[in-house]
Write a protein that holds these residues in place. Structure first.
Motif: not given
Length: 263
Positions: A100-113, A115-122, A131-138
């Motif tokens: 997967a290239d993104a994760s989402y949660t509406a729960a507390a104490a779960k960590v979206c992450v 990884m990048t090394a030039d791609c854009l983290p959003v 609600e929180v989420a993290a996406a890997h955007a090459g």
């Protein structure tokens, strides 16, 4: 350990935490020195797991981050229902982390992450902080809609979501071919075609080569989707070898992490 200091003026909802790591302060040896957090790049797996443990202690994380096997796609995992209970390294330096290239949660104490090394983290948070989420955007994921796919998981409307863009390869270093420009322009709204085209600066004396601005491309896609509040740290990963890993610069290198969670 070095964590990027968030620029002044960023609005972060109460109860939401986010962080972008840099490359220093870990235990990995060259060429992964030193805070490499990627198990898939050839580094010693035991050392990577030690680096991840250091990260957890430094940030006082409430749980192990939901590490992904990123494939430059648009799949978004719901951490409450789709993430395996254990995604860890085995003795062969493999990982059970899901593709997967993104994760989402509406729960507390779960960590979206991601990884990048030039791609854009959003990173994303609802203004209400629930609600929180993290996406890997090459460029491929960005073009194919990974940001829009992530936004679609939120109950909050896009106008009530905040986006945070982390360090990535900058517009003076990210050289792409004409096929990348053509792919973005083919999906650009007609009213924004000129703005998308302006994200590609032609290389002097090199036909069909451009410098692409990932930050601005992401802004345009987010704004078209209805997101109004966008913050960015536009530090160039390629141009600062002392601070950041860069695949374009080094090829064999480590990975940084961008994380967001609810307390």
């Amino acid at each position: 350990m070095t964590i990027c200091k968030l620029p002044g003026g960023w609005q972060v909802p109460a109860g939401v935490k986010l962080a972008f790591t840099e490359r220093s302060g870990g235990l990995s040896a060259a060429p992964y020195h030193s805070l490499n957090l990627g198990l898939h790049v050839g580094d010693d797996s035991a050392t990577v797991l030690q680096n991840r443990a250091l990260l957890g202690r430094e940030l006082l994380l409430p749980a192990e981050p939901a590490w992904l096997n990123q494939v430059h796609g648009t799949r978004v995992l719901h951490l409450e229902t789709e993430y395996p209970s254990a995604a860890v390294s085995d003795d062969q330096n493999l990982t059970t982390a899901p593709d997967a290239d993104a994760s989402y949660t509406a729960a507390a104490a779960k960590v979206c992450v991601v990884m990048t090394a030039d791609c854009l983290p959003v990173l994303f948070a609802s203004k209400a902080g629930d609600e929180v989420a993290a996406a890997h955007a090459g460029w491929r994921g960005l073009c194919d809609g990974v940001l829009e796919a992530t936004l679609s998981q939120f109950r909050a409307k896009p106008a009530d979501i905040i986006a945070y863009l982390g360090p990535a390869i900058g517009p003076e270093a990210f050289e792409v071919g004409a096929e990348v420009r053509d792919a973005f322009l083919a999906k650009a709204p007609a009213a924004d075609l000129a703005a998308f085209d302006a994200c590609f600066a032609a290389r002097d004396h090199l036909a069909h080569k451009y410098f692409a601005n990932l930050f601005e491309l992401a802004r345009l896609r987010l704004k078209a989707a209805g997101v109004q509040l966008i913050f960015a740290d536009e530090s160039c990963t390629f141009s600062h070898p002392e601070r950041f890993f860069s695949y374009r610069r080094e090829r064999v290198t480590g990975r940084m992490a961008s994380l967001i969670w609810r307390e």
